[in-house]
Design a protein around this motif. Structure first.
Motif, PDB file in Angstrom:
ATOM      1  N   ARG A 209       0.727  -1.063   0.195  1.00 36.92           N
ATOM      2  CA  ARG A 209       0.079   0.071   0.031  1.00 36.92           C
ATOM      3  C   ARG A 209       0.965   1.442   0.022  1.00 36.92           C
ATOM      4  N   GLY A 210       1.898   1.429   0.804  1.00 39.59           N
ATOM      5  CA  GLY A 210       2.531   2.464   1.007  1.00 39.59           C
ATOM      6  C   GLY A 210       3.706   2.793  -0.236  1.00 39.59           C
ATOM      7  N   LYS A 211       3.750   1.906  -0.990  1.00 38.00           N
ATOM      8  CA  LYS A 211       4.644   2.008  -2.551  1.00 38.00           C
ATOM      9  C   LYS A 211       3.954   1.909  -3.756  1.00 38.00           C
ATOM     10  N   SER A 212       2.980   1.609  -3.487  1.00 40.39           N
ATOM     11  CA  SER A 212       2.040   1.405  -5.006  1.00 40.39           C
ATOM     12  C   SER A 212       1.454   2.189  -5.571  1.00 40.39           C
ATOM     13  N   PHE A 213       1.123   3.447  -4.972  1.00 38.01           N
ATOM     14  CA  PHE A 213       0.334   4.329  -5.450  1.00 38.01           C
ATOM     15  C   PHE A 213       0.739   4.767  -6.884  1.00 38.01           C
ATOM     16  N   ASP A 214      -0.425   5.341  -7.943  1.00 42.26           N
ATOM     17  CA  ASP A 214       0.255   5.525  -9.163  1.00 42.26           C
ATOM     18  C   ASP A 214       1.150   6.967  -8.942  1.00 42.26           C
ATOM     19  N   THR A 215       2.358   6.721 -10.022  1.00 40.73           N
ATOM     20  CA  THR A 215       3.368   7.477 -10.074  1.00 40.73           C
ATOM     21  C   THR A 215       4.413   7.285  -9.038  1.00 40.73           C
TER      22      THR A 215
END
Length: 318
Positions: A209-215
């Motif tokens: 979750r902490g590393k997979s946001f778009d961009t």
């Protein structure tokens, strides 16, 4: 051996077709790769027709990669790029070099970085690489914006050497792992530190979750074939924010080297061409300093022998 990279770009010339194309990179200048190879008379019999699409080319790099690199070297030695002419600065936009199939990321792979994060590591002899997955949709190109999630307050940076796999492999011996590498690029493993942890489950960490946001995975600026980099375990890695150097170390500081990471992963699953391994970040991240990214910040992440990616941080639009 002459240095070169392979980039993916889009033309910004009015009226030009916006389709993505590949370019030969030399001395900071881009040359349309198809034009260079056509000038050499390279064709299907040489196995280089897939060069128009780097993602497709990497999918069967173990079949055509050597032929493409050989054709490029011949072109460079013959002075073809100068005759073809470089793309004009301002008339093209760099894209992500290629679209990774899967992104594997190695956590706490530098002792000093583990210490600044407060991570207590077991002795190396008693441990193995700790690898998690980062969403492929988090990839973004150099020159694009990194978007801050509205619910994240501690967004951080991590420059890392990205290793691109070039052939399928299972149970790969570390001593032979270099044979499975297609090449290298630069990745910035942007991380929302506060969202890496959670209290609503007994599982306290949620790195996906902490590393997979778009961009959250700036990648580039281009792909550099394996044989162009003499020693990937001795490359200077740097990252600056607004011109201030935050990270400055070398890949020599890895706890588990590239070959060991490949061997470990391939004992779990079959590695596929186009898979990407983010091999770990050195000390100097924001969390260790108590400083985090804010809208308007500009990050520049670079690795010796490859290049640098630059990304501006912006707030998410409501």
């Amino acid at each position: 051996m002459s240095w070169f990279g392979i980039a993916t770009y889009e033309s910004l010339v009015p009226g030009a077709v916006a389709a993505r194309r590949t370019a030969l990179v030399q001395h900071g200048r881009l040359y349309d790769l198809e034009a260079v190879l056509d000038h050499m008379g390279a064709g299907a019999e040489d196995g280089v027709t897939a060069s128009r699409d780097l993602t497709a080319l990497l999918s069967d790099w173990y079949v055509h990669g050597e032929a493409v690199c050989a054709a490029v070297r011949r072109a460079i030695e013959a002075g073809v790029p100068a005759r073809v002419g470089a793309l004009v600065s301002g008339e093209y936009r760099l894209c992500v070099p290629y679209q990774p199939g899967r992104i594997f990321a190695t956590a706490s792979n530098f002792y000093e970085h583990a210490a600044e994060m407060g991570t207590k590591l077991a002795p190396r002899s008693e441990s193995s690489p700790y690898i998690f997955m980062k969403a492929e949709t988090s990839v973004t190109a150099s020159g694009t914006d990194v978007v801050l999630p509205p619910n994240a307050e501690r967004v951080d940076w991590e420059v890392e050497l990205a290793v691109v796999i070039g052939r399928p492999g299972r149970h790969i011996p570390a001593a032979q792992a270099h044979e499975w590498i297609a090449g290298y690029t630069v990745i910035n493993d942007v991380s929302a530190r506060d969202l890496n942890r959670r209290t609503d489950y007994p599982f306290t960490h949620d790195w996906f979750r902490g590393k997979s946001f778009d961009t959250f995975a700036p990648l580039g600026p281009w792909f550099v074939p394996r044989d162009v980099i003499r020693d990937p375990q001795n490359l200077r890695m740097t990252l600056s924010v607004n011109g201030e150097t935050m990270q400055n170390d070398t890949t020599a500081g890895m706890i588990f080297n590239i070959a060991e990471q490949i061997a470990y992963l391939s004992d779990i699953l079959t590695l596929k061409p186009g898979d990407l391994i983010a091999t770990g970040t050195p000390t100097g991240v924001g969390m260790g300093r108590g400083v985090y990214l804010k809208a308007g910040d500009v990050m520049v992440a670079g690795i010796e022998g490859i290049g640098a990616i630059e990304n501006r941080v912006v707030a998410q639009r409501k």
